[in-house]
Enzyme design. Structure first.
Site, PDB file in Angstrom:
ATOM      1  N   HIS A  62     -53.870 -39.493  48.871  1.00 38.19           N
ATOM      2  CA  HIS A  62     -53.575 -39.515  50.326  1.00 38.19           C
ATOM      3  C   HIS A  62     -54.787 -39.993  51.131  1.00 38.19           C
ATOM      4  O   HIS A  62     -54.932 -39.636  52.295  1.00 38.19           O
ATOM      5  CB  HIS A  62     -53.146 -38.139  50.842  1.00 38.19           C
ATOM      6  N   SER A 120     -68.966 -63.033  62.134  1.00 42.48           N
ATOM      7  CA  SER A 120     -68.128 -63.062  63.328  1.00 42.48           C
ATOM      8  C   SER A 120     -68.674 -64.116  64.279  1.00 42.48           C
ATOM      9  O   SER A 120     -69.886 -64.306  64.381  1.00 42.48           O
ATOM     10  CB  SER A 120     -68.146 -61.686  63.993  1.00 42.48           C
ATOM     11  N   LYS A 138     -71.978 -58.567  62.525  1.00 38.28           N
ATOM     12  CA  LYS A 138     -70.829 -58.381  61.627  1.00 38.28           C
ATOM     13  C   LYS A 138     -70.991 -59.093  60.288  1.00 38.28           C
ATOM     14  O   LYS A 138     -71.524 -60.181  60.198  1.00 38.28           O
ATOM     15  CB  LYS A 138     -69.542 -58.886  62.286  1.00 38.28           C
ATOM     16  N   GLU A 195     -59.924 -59.407  52.160  1.00 34.29           N
ATOM     17  CA  GLU A 195     -58.821 -59.358  53.124  1.00 34.29           C
ATOM     18  C   GLU A 195     -57.808 -60.470  52.868  1.00 34.29           C
ATOM     19  O   GLU A 195     -56.598 -60.257  52.967  1.00 34.29           O
ATOM     20  CB  GLU A 195     -59.358 -59.472  54.551  1.00 34.29           C
TER      21      GLU A 195
END
Ligand code: ARG
Length: 455
Positions: free
Chosen positions: A161, A282, A288, A295
């Protein structure tokens, strides 16, 4: 309208060629050109088969083979001019052959239809892509095993979980993916087995009145056998669906691995750092460093799922046998194979460029709450019933939480000093010796097993 190239193939009964817009709508050569190697192999085998049964002379078959090899060479070197008037890869190559060698070329299509030809081409293409996929899966498994071996002592929290559950070896977590990928390879191998029968000789739908030697042609092409029903052979694409299904599940596994890496590389977890070369920045926020490869591996899985559904939907309700709808099987198939191969490859490369932040891992893994179950086991060993032990330890966890005190201290107070030993993470791991459990000894044995299997 003038008769154009495609008309040379099937134009006999037509008074005019198709309008330009119709041609643009129906053509497939802009994408099925990718089948050229398999199409040519199929044609050479078919010509040999025709020679074997006396429908071509040996000289004609040899001429056809030479012509086709020359065309293959032209295509490979980028010199071949694909003609959109010629509809598809099959007619392009046949028309080029006739231009090149003349009369003998006009005999190549004897006893054959594009329906059994395309079914053959896709089967051959899928079998070769499965070989490549298998190679990339093994490559990724090797990267995961190498990572597991290098980090064999690192401990992290295992999650259920997405809540801390029990400590595990990072290597055990990585090896879980090696198991998944192994089943993926098995599914592809299974798909390959069923794809491995030759449709040639099935003709358009009902075979041929000519006495073709199907077994011989299949053997020349390296197929394990021949299809047994001509109608099935030209109309089903279940092997395409199977390829998509295997790809989609592999995608699911890659996506889950990607998700783990994305979480682990966040500041909140901080377990790993992905090398700069395998991340991106970024355009606005200078600080970043984003896990874009992971992804995209996760995101591209959507395409694999979409293509599976497309293939299934394409087949649904098609009356037997061949229908032009089936031409729509190709682009998604090519796209899925490309996506899967590049994703497997990129993820494997990324796995080799990940740094483990041991202090963060160890810190998170030594949360004593994660050994509450071990405390239950300790009480069970002392003779307490499991439900009772679960209940009393649960109450102790709640007390620790409420009073901001440590579970080991409360446990020692309640069950005696021996109970504190339970909270040693290494002891907890060493105690997990059942088959499949993450004791360091087990994990080392698994690493050894996989290294041997992947060699
Ligand atoms: N381009 C076609 C396809 O991909 C080849 C088979 C065409 N057959 C036909 N009868 N029009 O399905």
């Amino acid at each position: 309208m003038k008769k154009k190239s495609a008309q040379q193939t099937w134009g006999g009964r037509f008074s005019a060629g198709p309008a330009a817009a119709v041609k643009a709508y129906t053509e497939s050569v802009s994408f099925d050109w990718r089948l050229f190697n398999h199409d040519i192999a199929g044609s050479i085998a078919h010509a040999k088969g025709l020679a074997k049964v006396g429908l071509l002379t040996k000289a004609e078959a040899a001429k056809i083979e030479r012509g086709l090899r020359a065309i293959q060479h032209e295509i490979e070197s980028g010199k071949f001019k694909w003609d959109f008037d010629c509809e598809d890869v099959h007619m392009n190559i046949e028309a080029a052959l006739i231009r090149k060698i003349g009369a003998a070329g006009k005999k190549l299509h004897t006893g054959r239809s594009r329906n059994d030809q395309i079914a053959t081409d896709i089967r051959l293409w899928i079998i070769s892509k499965i070989r490549a996929t298998n190679f990339e899966i093994r490559h990724l498994q090797s990267a995961l095993v190498a990572f597991a071996e290098k980090e064999r002592d690192a401990v992290i929290p295992g999650y259920t979980h997405l809540q801390r559950a029990q400590p595990v070896l990072l290597a055990h977590h990585l090896l879980a993916y090696v198991e998944m990928l192994d089943r993926d390879a098995g599914r592809f191998a299974d798909c390959s087995k069923r794809a491995n029968v030759c449709p040639l000789g099935s003709g358009a739908i009902a075979g041929s009145t000519l006495k073709l030697d199907r077994a011989y042609v299949a053997k020349v092409l390296g197929f394990a056998g021949v299809t047994q029903n001509s109608m099935d052979a030209v109309s089903d694409r279940d092997f395409v669906v199977e390829f998509h299904a295997a790809a989609a599940l592999t995608g699911a596994h890659l996506s889950r691995l990607a998700e783990d890496l994305i979480l682990w590389s966040s500041a909140e977890f901080g377990f790993i750092t992905i090398a700069d070369a395998y991340t991106t920045g970024s355009s606005l926020m200078p600080q970043k460093k984003n896990p874009d490869i992971a992804e995209l591996a996760r995101g591209k899985t959507a395409r694999l799922y979409g293509n599976l559904v497309q293939a299934l939907t394409l087949l649904k309700s098609l009356p037997l046998t061949y229908n032009r709808d089936l031409q729509e099987d190709k682009q998604p198939l090519f796209k899925s194979a490309d996506t899967l191969l590049s994703t497997l490859h990129m993820v494997a490369e990324m796995m080799r460029h990940i740094h483990v932040n041991h202090i963060k891992c160890e810190g998170a893994a030594s949360d004593p709450m994660m050994l509450a179950t071990d405390l239950v086991d300790f009480l069970v060993m002392k003779g307490m019933a499991f439900r009772e032990a679960h209940h009393t330890v649960g109450a102790l966890c709640a007390e620790a939480e409420k009073t901001h005190s440590s579970l080991p201290k409360l446990a020692a107070k309640k069950y005696g000093p021996a109970a504190t030993k339970v909270f040693d993470v290494r002891r907890a791991l060493n105690a997990r010796t059942a088959i499949g459990a993450p004791s360091p000894k087990n994990v080392a044995a698994q690493i050894k097993r996989w290294k041997k299997l992947l060699k």
